[in-house]
Structure formats: C-alpha cells, structure tokens
Scaffold this motif. Structure first.
Motif, PDB file in Angstrom:
ATOM      1  N   UNK A 147       0.849  -1.047   0.072  1.00  0.00           N
ATOM      2  CA  UNK A 147      -0.132  -0.048   0.110  1.00  0.00           C
ATOM      3  C   UNK A 147       1.119   1.055  -0.074  1.00  0.00           C
ATOM      4  N   UNK A 151       0.755   4.056  -2.929  1.00  0.00           N
ATOM      5  CA  UNK A 151       0.350   5.314  -2.575  1.00  0.00           C
ATOM      6  C   UNK A 151       1.102   6.653  -3.130  1.00  0.00           C
ATOM      7  N   UNK A 154       1.106   5.488  -7.370  1.00  0.00           N
ATOM      8  CA  UNK A 154      -0.189   5.188  -8.021  1.00  0.00           C
ATOM      9  C   UNK A 154      -1.082   6.157  -7.576  1.00  0.00           C
ATOM     10  N   UNK A 155      -1.710   6.237  -6.463  1.00  0.00           N
ATOM     11  CA  UNK A 155      -2.813   6.588  -5.987  1.00  0.00           C
ATOM     12  C   UNK A 155      -2.771   8.427  -5.653  1.00  0.00           C
ATOM     13  N   UNK A 177       6.906   7.146   4.845  1.00  0.00           N
ATOM     14  CA  UNK A 177       5.909   6.264   5.174  1.00  0.00           C
ATOM     15  C   UNK A 177       6.133   4.918   5.791  1.00  0.00           C
TER      16      UNK A 177
ATOM     17  N   UNK B 209      -2.299   6.184   7.047  1.00  0.00           N
ATOM     18  CA  UNK B 209      -1.239   6.484   6.274  1.00  0.00           C
ATOM     19  C   UNK B 209      -1.220   8.295   6.566  1.00  0.00           C
ATOM     20  N   UNK B 238      -4.660  10.150   6.256  1.00  0.00           N
ATOM     21  CA  UNK B 238      -6.024   9.624   5.731  1.00  0.00           C
ATOM     22  C   UNK B 238      -6.093   8.154   6.452  1.00  0.00           C
ATOM     23  N   UNK B 240      -8.604   4.291   6.520  1.00  0.00           N
ATOM     24  CA  UNK B 240      -9.385   3.343   5.727  1.00  0.00           C
ATOM     25  C   UNK B 240     -10.861   3.613   6.201  1.00  0.00           C
ATOM     26  N   UNK B 290      -8.017   4.363  -3.825  1.00  0.00           N
ATOM     27  CA  UNK B 290      -7.013   4.391  -3.189  1.00  0.00           C
ATOM     28  C   UNK B 290      -7.595   3.523  -1.740  1.00  0.00           C
ATOM     29  N   UNK B 291      -6.851   2.981  -0.980  1.00  0.00           N
ATOM     30  CA  UNK B 291      -7.077   2.268  -0.011  1.00  0.00           C
ATOM     31  C   UNK B 291      -7.538   2.960   1.402  1.00  0.00           C
ATOM     32  N   UNK B 292      -7.140   4.428   1.292  1.00  0.00           N
ATOM     33  CA  UNK B 292      -7.273   5.320   2.412  1.00  0.00           C
ATOM     34  C   UNK B 292      -8.041   6.435   1.750  1.00  0.00           C
TER      35      UNK B 292
END
Lengths: 427, 430
Positions: A147, A151, A154-155, A177, B209, B238, B240, B290-292
């Motif tokens: 993740x 993050x 990509x995100x 992070x 995160x 942020x 989840x 996004x996961x968050x």
C-alpha cells in the motif's frame, strides 16, 4: 682550659647509638620526598615541555564531565578533511576504511541469516498457532509495504516530477511512510521501539584524528601534524533508542580482520580541507535519554542514482557508493554515541557500539551493520591497538519490479523479511 | 576625428537603451545592486515614458500598395506588414501565452479561489460564511473524555511529552536554539510519533497513512458566486475507515435556526483570487481506488509557507477552509455534485494547527452540500483556539532586576493540551 690537640680515637663503644643502627640489617626507612619530582617544565620552549603540555591536556580531559570532554576535544578549529558519506570519488570505500580503521565483511552477521532456516533461539515452543500468527503478521506487513508503494507511485495525483527531483519528491515520502508504518506495526513485538525517538532529516556529525603528516611548507615546516577529519551527515531518518543493542561479534574477533592500508595522502582521493566548527552530534544533544542508535535510513540522491551512473559508464561504482555511504554514516553515528558515553581517543570503548543502516533508492535496498570496537584512532594510541571496527553489508536487492495499473509486480519477500529483522533487533 | 566604427559617447540612443534596460528591472532603486562597469554614460537620468506604438488601422477593402514585392524600399509605398513569425515547435524558454479571452477554459462568470496563500480579511467569520457553518467554541465533550480514559494514555505520558518538547526546542541542533520553523515541525512529528506508539494497543491506528503534497480541489456555489478551493495543504492523515459522526440528527436539524453572521459592507469573497479561466473540478488528490479514502486529520504549521505568514485569525480561517474542502471533495465523490440538502451520513474531518507552542484544534462536520442559500441546515464546527502546550522554553533564563522571572529550560507545561491532541488522534480508532 686545655685545648685538645689530639682527638681520641673514636671507639665503637663511644659512638652515638643511632649511628650503629644504621649499619645493622634494617629495612631502609621510606624517606618522604622533600622536594617535588623533577618533571619537564610546562612553559619552556622545548620538546619535553610540549610533551608535558599534551599530557596535562589529556589528564584534564580525562578528569572532566562528558559535556566538558566534548567541548575540550572540539574546542580548537583547525584545517580538517571534510569526509562526505555520499561522494563522487571513485573507489572511496578503501580510503574510508583506512581513515576509520574498518574491516568490511560481505554478508550480514549470523543474527540476520536468510529466513529459510528456522530461528530456534527465538521461539521456545514453536507451535502451529505461533507460526500462523507470525505468517499473519508478515502478511499484514507485506500488504502495508504494498500500500505504501502504491500510495506514492499510483494513488496520489502528482504532476510530472522536475528533473533530478524524483528522489526527493517521490521516494522521500515513500521511505518516510515505510519507516513509520513498519516501526509502529513492529512496536508491539519490540518494546524498544515504543520508547524510541524517530528523527526525520536529522544531523549526524563526528570529528576525529587519524594519521600524521609532516607540514611541507610554512612557518611550521618540518613539524608533525595529526590529520583531522569531520563527517557531516544528513540521513533521511533514524531511530534512536534508550538501551544499547547487543554486539554482533566479540571484540577479539576483530583482531584478525584486515583493514586496507593506503599510503597516499587523503587529498588525493579527492578530499578537501576546510576549517569550521568541529561538531560531534548523534542527532540529539547530550541530555536526551535516547542516546543509543538503532537504525538509520538513507536515500540515494538523484545524482548517484544507478541509471545516471550507467549513463556515465560507472555502473561498477554503484555498490561501492552504497558501501561507502553505509560505512561513513554508521562510523560517524556510532563514534558520536561512544563520545556521548565518555569514551574518546585516550579512553577507548569498553563495550562495542552497534548500529544498523538501510540504504535505498526506492527500488533497491542494501543493509549494513556496524560494530565500533575502537575510537582510539590517532597516531599515539593506534600503535598498540589491535582492535578494528567491523562493517557487514549486503549487495543491493530489488524490493519490487515495477508498479503497473495499480499493482506492485514482483514484490520480494526476502527484502521485507530483512527489514523486519532489522527493526526487531533488540537486546 | 573619431573612427566611424566607434560607438559615439553620450549618444542619445545608447542612453535610452541603457536606461530602459535599467528601468525594466525596477527603476533607480536597483542601481545600487548593479555593477557599473561603464563610466562613460549617465545612468541616473529620468526614465522617459513608454511610448505606445502607433496604431495601424486596417480598412477592409482598402489595401495599401506595399513595396514587399519589389524587395526594396520605395518612397511613397507603404511598409509591408508580415504575419508574426511563430515557432513550429514548443520551446519553453520563448513561450508566449495567448490572451485570457482566447484560452479554451475561459468563462464569462468569474470564480473565486481560496488557495493556501489566501489571507482572508475577516478570518474565521469569512470562512464560516463561505462554508455555511455554525461554530461552537469548544471541542465536543465525548471527544475529550476519550483521553481521560487511562487505557488511551501513553505510559509516562507527561515525561515523554516534555522530552519531546525539549528535543524539538533544545536538543535537535548543534546550535544553542532551534529555529522556529524547524522546531514547530519537529514538535508536531514528535507528538505524532508518541501517539502512534499506541498502535500496539489500538490496532485501528494501523489502518491510516500520512500523505503530503497532494492537490485538493473542490467547487461549490454560494449565492451568486462560484467558489473553489485549490492547493496543497499541510500533512494529511488519511484512513481506511470514516470518522464517526459527532452530532446526532436532532442537533443537525437544529442548525437550521442558526443565522450566519455577515460582515456587511465587506463582500464575503474579499481576498479570494478572482479568475475567469478555470475548470470546475472536485478531486481529493487521490485516485478513486485508494485504500485510504477518508481524510482523518489535517496538520497545519504556521511556518510551512515562508512567503506567506498568516495572523492567527487568518490561519484558523485557512484551517477551516481546507478541512471543509476535503470534506466536500469526499461528499461529491460519494453523493455526486448535485447539491444535497442533508447528507445521510455526515462527513467528519479534523484539523490541528500549531506554531510550536499554541495549538488550534478543529472538528468539522459536513451536513449539507446545498450551500447556495443562507438558510437551511448548516455545517458544524467545533473550534478550540490558542491552547498553550507550555509557557516558556528558554535557553537562557529571563532575569529582571537580578531576579529570575522565567527559569531556563521548559516552564509551564500543560498536560491537558496533549490529551486533546491524543483524543483527536484516537478519534475513530478506539
């Protein structure tokens, strides 16, 4: 009055009794010195006076508190070589090993063996439940790492990155992070991390003397001058702890290690001299309770990225650069930690100081462990000092192949396991 | 006497050219900064005014006869006007942007943009008006009680927080004292590090995160005006999981009676950047997968932007606006851009701002996206401002008239401030 013209013969009977006692077997009476010992002058213009001044200074430093020791050692500013952990010089690792009296051992100490073998010393009764929860914890960490990578790559909607700012703008936050995420996840298994102090972009400085030279020119021509070095390092982040990490190898094992000898002068490396304040700093001043080091994380800047080195036909220098960075940074950190405990050139360390480092450029990770066995590096103390400092290090390993369409391709579990083992290191 | 090739001294053309070059860089005041290597001409004369070039009028149907075809000047014929030469490739060093009216995103209706460097005149009042919010000047009580619970406290909390403050203020540098922008940043990171060590007992903290340098965009209508928030703002935490709702449905319905405070005659859009070239975007700064996705807390530092130092009221306004922007962007992704009178699940976002000693705590709840009118359900804001963490952190003691007024080191530590910080951090993870 009759002046005696002839003295009678002194017969033993008439001699005063005390004198006799002297001739008989008695123990020599310990006479207290009436006059002070004869030592060279302190202020004369002579070599013995100079020697005595140096000894007085050493005694004065020995007798003072730690803060005063640091102040006295770093008091006088003189021309010194500024040693950069990240340097463009070719093959700097041999030079730095000579300056810091460090032996390089490829691979990591036995503590961090690859994970195919079952660690027996750790668990007392490995049950299926334990393995299950370990696997679960490892899967959690693996997904955290995925993740974190996604993050940043990509995100987050980012603009096109500036030239030569990729590392600072993309990989910097990623590493931050990663470090924070891993530290807090592993804090429940390693109680040291609960009391630790995490510094982001700290400063680490160290000042030492090694070797001598004869001054070639000037009003001090012909005299011996010690060579002074200073490291000013800025790691990406570091974890400082309140207790010391245990040693990787006993001090005696370092007696047989080999340190490369370089007979050339340091400025041929190239290394440049400057004069400014001498600093010895671990990342926080003396009163901070977290005075021992655990792990440092370094970021490879764009200038030394392996793609750029390949463009300049210097691909062989990539590993050398990483090794040099690990060596210099860890030597400075462990040296500063030792100074904070009161050990210095003339009072050598009684226990080895140990720290770890991870150097990465976002995709490739290298791991280093350093054990400081001696701080006595100057000419007068080095003659009879068999101890050497030790650096263990790996080659760079890929963490993931690439990021495509929201997926991390080719994640390497071995690297994640090594990261976890590094952070789990505790006494 | 002089050779013809030599440039004449004190020539009018040379003077003008030199002066025009100088004046383009800021007038006579810059003369001291420039190095004058020329001693032969006068550089301190008055700058002549800029003359506009003569306007050439084109009468359609009446073309002038030019000497262009003849390739040489013919007295009596007009000078040919050639089209302006343009490069066929794009060179960023010589880029001339087209005028505003010809840009593809130009719109007649202006848009007022709040950015990270906006210094709003009316501060918090203006922010409340623009976001249609009712303010309560204290944090919600159930949030404060979170930190009272000993389970939610860090072992040796006071000692560790004091060490964190001392590290940020005194121990972080080789100098005597740390600079303000450095210590406010380090203090925030140290406090976050302390809070995060609770992850071993509160595993939900692991589902969050940090993100920095993400670009926020949110658009809404307020009365006649179109407003936007754009920019990169501070540190975002942020998560989840979304934050739990702070106030229930009755309180939300009660806000409909509240009247927003105006500051007539000042316009509510004062100090906002008015632009005609814009795109109406709504983006939280992250991709949709996004996961968050939920913004938990924003952390602002007063010293983050060195070029724009805001006063405390304006700083709080900036906090409110960006918190609202994050909440609105999330609402638009969940419920669409059409204004909704009341959201089924109000969106909560928190914010913490600091200058190294004083903290501002903020909890924002977005209840409605229907912001055009002044009536109806309003959003809610709980704001606690200027909470001190400690009184003094001095390197040398303050001595007045041979008496020590303030001792050296950390003085006047207040533990309640950190409990509030921790409560905001743990909100949603307990």
């Amino acid at each position: 009055m009759a002046a005696r013209t002839r003295l009678p013969l002194l017969s033993p009977k008439n001699l005063p009794p005390f004198r006799n006692r002297k001739l008989v077997h008695t123990e020599a009476a310990v006479k207290e010195a009436v006059y002070p010992p004869i030592i060279p002058s302190l202020t004369a213009k002579s070599k013995s006076a100079r020697r005595r001044q140096a000894e007085e200074q050493v005694q004065k430093i020995r007798a003072s508190t730690v803060q005063e020791k640091l102040d006295l050692i770093t008091r006088i500013q003189r021309q010194k070589f500024v040693v950069y952990p990240q340097t463009f010089a070719r093959n700097p690792d041999k030079w730095y090993q000579h300056f810091t009296k460090t032996a390089y051992i490829p691979g990591l100490p036995e503590k961090f063996t690859p994970v195919q073998e079952q660690p027996e010393a750790g668990e007392s009764s490995p049950t299926a439940g334990d393995h299950g929860s370990e696997d679960e914890a490892f899967t959690d960490i693996r997904s955290l790492v995925t993740r974190v990578i996604l993050q940043e790559h990509w995100h987050i909607k980012k603009r096109k990155v500036f030239l030569y700012r990729q590392q600072e703008q993309v990989v910097g936050p990623l590493l931050r992070n990663l470090v924070t995420g891993l530290t807090y996840s592993l804090a429940k298994h390693n109680p040291l991390l609960l009391l630790s102090s995490l510094d982001l972009n700290p400063q680490v400085n160290f000042y030492w003397r090694r070797g001598e030279r004869i001054i070639p020119k000037g009003h001090r021509k012909g005299r011996l001058e010690p060579t002074r070095f200073q490291i000013d390092d800025h790691p990406h982040s570091q974890i400082r702890i309140t207790q010391q990490l245990p040693q990787f190898a006993p001090m005696d094992a370092s007696y047989t290690a080999e340190v490369p000898e370089i007979t050339l002068a340091p400025n041929l490396m190239p290394l440049f001299r400057r004069q400014y304040d001498n600093h010895i700093f671990t990342g926080a001043k003396l009163p901070d309770p977290a005075c021992y080091g655990h792990t440092q994380f370094h970021l490879v800047p764009d200038r030394y990225h392996r793609d750029r080195m390949a463009q300049q036909q210097q691909s062989d220098q990539v590993e050398v650069f990483l090794r040099t960075n690990g060596l210099a940074s860890l030597f400075a950190w462990t040296g500063a930690q030792a100074m904070y405990q009161g050990f210095w050139n003339h009072e050598d360390v009684t226990r080895p100081f140990v720290s770890q480092a991870v150097i990465t450029d976002g995709q490739f990770f290298s791991f280093f462990c350093y054990q400081l066995n001696t701080v006595a590096l100057s000419v007068e103390m080095d003659a009879n000092n068999p101890r050497k400092n030790l650096l263990w290090g790996t080659e760079s390993m890929r963490l993931y192949e690439s990021v495509q369409d929201g997926e991390v391709v080719g994640l390497n579990d071995g690297v994640i396991k090594l990261l976890v083992q590094f952070l789990m290191n505790q006494p | 006497m002089f050779p013809e090739t030599a440039a004449p001294l004190f020539s009018h053309a040379v003077l003008l050219k030199g002066l025009r070059r100088l004046s383009a860089h800021g007038g006579a005041g810059r003369l001291q900064a420039r190095r004058h290597f020329v001693v032969s001409r006068c550089l301190t004369a008055k700058v002549p005014p800029v003359r506009k070039p003569r306007e050439r009028v084109h009468i359609p149907g009446l073309d002038k006869v030019t000497y262009g075809e003849r390739m040489h000047v013919v007295p009596g014929l007009a000078k040919p006007v050639n089209p302006r030469w343009q490069r066929d490739y794009k060179d960023p060093r010589f880029y001339m942007s087209s005028p505003m009216q010809e840009m593809p995103l130009h719109k007649e209706k202006p848009c007022y943009v709040y950015s990270q460097r906006t210094n709003a005149l009316e501060g918090v009042l203006q922010a409340l008006w623009l976001t249609k919010t009712k303010m309560i000047s204290a944090l919600p009580p159930h949030l404060l009680s979170l930190a009272e619970n000993p389970v939610n406290q860090i072992p040796n909390q006071d000692e560790r927080v004091q060490n964190a403050i001392k590290h940020a203020r005194f121990w972080d540098t080789t100098e005597d004292r740390t600079g303000k922008e450095k210590y406010s940043n380090t203090l925030l990171l140290n406090l976050l590090h302390l809070c995060a060590t609770l992850q071993s007992s509160h595993p939900a903290i692991g589902r969050r995160i940090f993100a920095e340098k993400y670009s926020l965009a949110a658009t809404w209508k307020r009365g006649e005006d179109l407003l936007q928030i754009r920019g990169q703002n501070g540190l975002l935490h942020c998560s989840m999981d979304p934050l739990p709702v702070v106030s229930g449905k009755e309180e939300v319905a009660d806000t409909a009676d509240h009247v927003l405070k105006t500051f007539y005659p000042v316009s509510p859009t004062i100090d906002l950047q008015k632009i005609h070239v814009y795109k109406e975007m709504n983006s939280s700064g992250f991709r949709s997968d996004t996961p968050y996705p939920h913004a938990h807390t924003l952390y602002f530092g007063e010293q983050d932007d060195a070029r724009c130092v805001l006063r405390p009221d304006q700083f709080r306004a900036k906090m409110i606006m960006f918190t609202f922007g994050n909440a609105l962007a999330r609402a638009h992704t969940l419920y669409g851009t059409k204004p909704q009178r009341v959201l089924d699940q109000p969106i909560t976002v928190q914010a913490v701002g600091t200058n190294g000693r004083l903290f501002q705590f903020l909890v924002f709840q977005l209840n409605t996206t229907d912001l055009s009118g002044d009536d109806g359900i309003k959003n809610q804001l709980w704001l606690e401002d200027d909470v001190e963490l400690y009184d003094f952190a001095k390197v040398r003691p303050l001595i007045k008239k041979k008496q020590v007024k303030v001792p050296a080191g950390l003085a006047g530590y207040k533990p309640e401030t950190f409990s509030k910080f921790l409560a905001l951090y743990l909100h949603g993870a307990v």
